[in-house]
Each structure stands twice: as structure tokens, then as C-alpha cells.
Design a protein around this motif. Sequence first.
Motif, short mmCIF file in Angstrom:
data_model
loop_
_atom_site.label_atom_id
_atom_site.label_comp_id
_atom_site.label_asym_id
_atom_site.label_seq_id
_atom_site.Cartn_x
_atom_site.Cartn_y
_atom_site.Cartn_z
N LEU A 185 80.49 74.25 40.73
CA LEU A 185 80.30 72.99 39.99
C LEU A 185 78.85 72.52 40.12
N LEU A 186 78.29 72.65 41.33
CA LEU A 186 76.88 72.26 41.50
C LEU A 186 75.97 73.13 40.63
N ALA A 187 76.22 74.43 40.63
CA ALA A 187 75.38 75.33 39.84
C ALA A 187 75.53 75.05 38.35
N VAL A 188 76.78 74.77 37.94
CA VAL A 188 77.01 74.43 36.53
C VAL A 188 76.26 73.15 36.17
N GLY A 189 76.21 72.21 37.09
CA GLY A 189 75.46 70.98 36.82
C GLY A 189 73.99 71.24 36.61
N PHE A 190 73.39 71.99 37.54
CA PHE A 190 71.94 72.22 37.43
C PHE A 190 71.61 73.07 36.21
N ASN A 191 72.38 74.16 36.02
CA ASN A 191 72.09 75.02 34.88
C ASN A 191 72.42 74.33 33.56
N GLY A 192 73.43 73.49 33.57
CA GLY A 192 73.76 72.75 32.36
C GLY A 192 72.66 71.79 31.97
N SER A 193 71.98 71.20 32.97
CA SER A 193 70.89 70.29 32.62
C SER A 193 69.73 71.07 32.01
N VAL A 194 69.45 72.26 32.56
CA VAL A 194 68.39 73.10 31.96
C VAL A 194 68.80 73.51 30.55
N LEU A 195 70.09 73.80 30.38
CA LEU A 195 70.59 74.19 29.07
C LEU A 195 70.44 73.05 28.06
N VAL A 196 70.75 71.84 28.50
CA VAL A 196 70.59 70.69 27.60
C VAL A 196 69.12 70.50 27.24
N LEU A 197 68.24 70.69 28.25
CA LEU A 197 66.80 70.55 27.98
C LEU A 197 66.34 71.56 26.95
N VAL A 198 66.80 72.80 27.09
CA VAL A 198 66.34 73.84 26.17
C VAL A 198 66.96 73.65 24.79
N LEU A 199 68.28 73.48 24.75
CA LEU A 199 68.96 73.48 23.45
C LEU A 199 68.71 72.20 22.67
N LYS A 200 68.57 71.08 23.40
CA LYS A 200 68.50 69.81 22.67
C LYS A 200 67.06 69.39 22.38
N PHE A 201 66.13 69.84 23.26
CA PHE A 201 64.76 69.35 23.10
C PHE A 201 63.79 70.47 22.73
N LEU A 202 63.77 71.55 23.52
CA LEU A 202 62.68 72.51 23.36
C LEU A 202 62.84 73.34 22.10
N HIS A 231 68.59 61.05 20.94
CA HIS A 231 69.10 60.03 21.84
C HIS A 231 69.95 60.68 22.93
N VAL A 232 70.04 59.97 24.05
CA VAL A 232 70.88 60.45 25.14
C VAL A 232 72.33 60.11 24.81
N THR A 233 73.16 61.14 24.77
CA THR A 233 74.58 60.91 24.49
C THR A 233 75.40 61.32 25.71
N PHE A 234 76.68 61.45 25.52
CA PHE A 234 77.56 61.80 26.65
C PHE A 234 77.30 63.23 27.12
N ILE A 235 76.80 64.06 26.21
CA ILE A 235 76.53 65.46 26.57
C ILE A 235 75.49 65.54 27.67
N ASP A 236 74.51 64.65 27.66
CA ASP A 236 73.49 64.67 28.70
C ASP A 236 74.06 64.26 30.05
N TRP A 237 75.16 63.52 30.03
CA TRP A 237 75.74 63.07 31.30
C TRP A 237 76.67 64.10 31.91
N ILE A 238 77.13 65.07 31.12
CA ILE A 238 78.12 66.03 31.65
C ILE A 238 77.58 66.83 32.84
N PRO A 239 76.33 67.37 32.81
CA PRO A 239 75.84 68.08 34.01
C PRO A 239 75.79 67.21 35.25
N PHE A 240 75.40 65.96 35.09
CA PHE A 240 75.35 65.06 36.25
C PHE A 240 76.74 64.82 36.81
N ILE A 241 77.72 64.68 35.93
CA ILE A 241 79.09 64.47 36.40
C ILE A 241 79.59 65.71 37.13
N CYS A 242 79.25 66.91 36.58
CA CYS A 242 79.63 68.15 37.26
C CYS A 242 78.99 68.24 38.63
#
Lengths: 176, 146
Positions: A115-132, A56-67
Motif C-alpha cells: 500500500l505504501l509503494a502504491v501510494g508513492f508510485n501512484g503519486s508519480v503516476l499522477v504527476l506524469v499522466l496528469k501534468f507532464l 485542478h486537484v480532484t479526488f484522483i490526486d488524493w487517492i495515493p495519499f489515502i493509500c
Amino acid sequence: MSEGGRLFKFSLPFHVNQHSLKSITMYISGILYSLGLWLMIDASLFSKTINASVVHVTFIDWIPFICSTFGMIVVNSLDKVQLINSNNGMGSGFGSNLSQLQWQARIVLFIGFSLLAVGFNGSVLVLVLKFLIKGFTDFPTVKMGTENVGANFCVMLSCVILWIVSTIEEDNSLAL
Amino acid sequence: MMKSSSLSILFLLSLILALGFLNIVLSCALYNTYYPLYVILVFLIAPIPNSLTTCILQSNSYYNNNNMGYSDIDDYDPILTFQSLMKFLTGMLVSSGTFLPIVFWRCELIPTGSFLLSLTGGFLVYLSFALFGMGFTLKEENDYDF
């Protein structure tokens, strides 16, 4: 745009001046940011309603977008005149003649871009760690991760467009 | 001649607005899902930033000539910055009014017919407001000409 010699056979059917180009790019940037926001909302609504998996989508998925959003606010609320003055001044690079304000502008700009780079890389990180890594690679489940990446990419693209447009405007006013 | 044409434009705009509301309410009531009502809210907020910009530009135009030299020297034009921010907000709000039914439809909260009706209804509501603003500026220009 092309008062002198023409470069291409076909010309644009409309005349683009500086002001309308700036307003159109402003609208496009707003549309891109809104696309990112609604991609995130789509992912979380999908997770809430018709999600058949255990992820499920939790607050962790929203952190990169907020960054990314904070980075965009920081980068675009900075006054570009300070940076251009520092480039025009006592030589480029890390000279010692820069004033306090220019150093502050550079530091704030660095924070915004990181902050922008952390947002984009954090979203890739969430994709890899949480899904792939955990093996959720079939399509409707991994869509939540890929939409996260797409949302952060949209926000970054919107920020880049805003930055380029404001820089063009500064160059034009300096040339005048 | 001028008054009758502006009056007919007003009738046409109110007709478009009523059609938009009718579409959105139908999209809610026919399919028994009341999520598309948010589209009305978003499209009602959407024309506010541009109207704020025109309001500030018109109120500032009296002492704009005095301000001009300073703004050229300082490269600091707060009204232009505010205008760009408001354009950003307008693009964001109009596209979120468009994306809202799409997201609801993709998550199967609303069926396809409700999605189409609410999308067209939202566009009609925003079209009416945008044309209303354009009609007002045109009419004031005509007044200045006379």
C-alpha cells in the motif's frame, strides 16, 4: 553513548538515552506525516484559489495519499514480536514450520508495504499522466503534482522512521 | 515562598495565553480575514494527547509493580504503545498548527502580517499550555518531596 574510547574529536553537547531518542523520533515522525498532509492541502487550496490553469486537484490526486496513510496504519499497528519470533524460530525463509499467526503477520506486512509503494508510485503516476504528458510543465501548475509526490514521500519517510524505531526497541528488549 | 513563586508563574502563563489570543484575534481583525481562527482550534487540541498520557501513567502507577513482570515476559506494553501514539499525535497537531498559516499565506488567503501574527500567537498559546503542564508536574513532585 561513548563510555569507552572515543571515535570522533567532538562529542555531542547533550546526552542521548534510549527513551528520549524514541520520543524525539516519534515527534519527528508525526511532524513528517503532518507535513505531507499539509502539502496535499496546500496543493488543493492552490488549485481552488489562485490557480490560473485549467488543471485542478480532484479526488484522483488524493487517492495515493489515502493509500499511503492506510499502508502506514497497517504497517505500524502490526506487532513486531511475531516477525522477530519467526526469524528466531525454525530458520529464516519460507520454512514450513511457521505458525498461522506468523504467516498472517507476514501477509499483513506485505499488504502494508505494498500500500505504501502504491501510494508513492501512484503519486508519480499522477504527476506524469496528469501534468507532464499533457504539457503543463511550467512551474506554478506543475507544483500541484510535485507537492503530491513530496507529500507521499513524507508519509513514507515517517513510516520508515516509526518502523526503525520500533525495531530498535524490540532488539533492545530481546537483548535484555 | 513556594506558593508566591507558583502564583507568579501562573500569572505569567495567563499573560502569555492572553497575548497569544490577542495576536491571533489581531491577525484576524486587522486584515479582515477570519481564516487564522482555526489556529486557535488546532493549538487548543494539541496539548490533549500528552495530558492523556500523563493522566493514564499516573493512574496506572499504583499497580505498575504487579504489571512489570508480565510486560517484560510478554514484550507487550500497551501503555508504552499508547504513549508513542500520543507523541505522534502531538507532533502532528503542533506542526499542523504551524503549517496552517503557512499554507494560507502561500495560497494568498491571508496577507503577510496576518500570517506572522497568527504564527506567533499560536506558538504563544501552545507555549503557555506546555509550560502549564510542566509546572503542574513539577509542583506535584515538590508535594511528594514534602
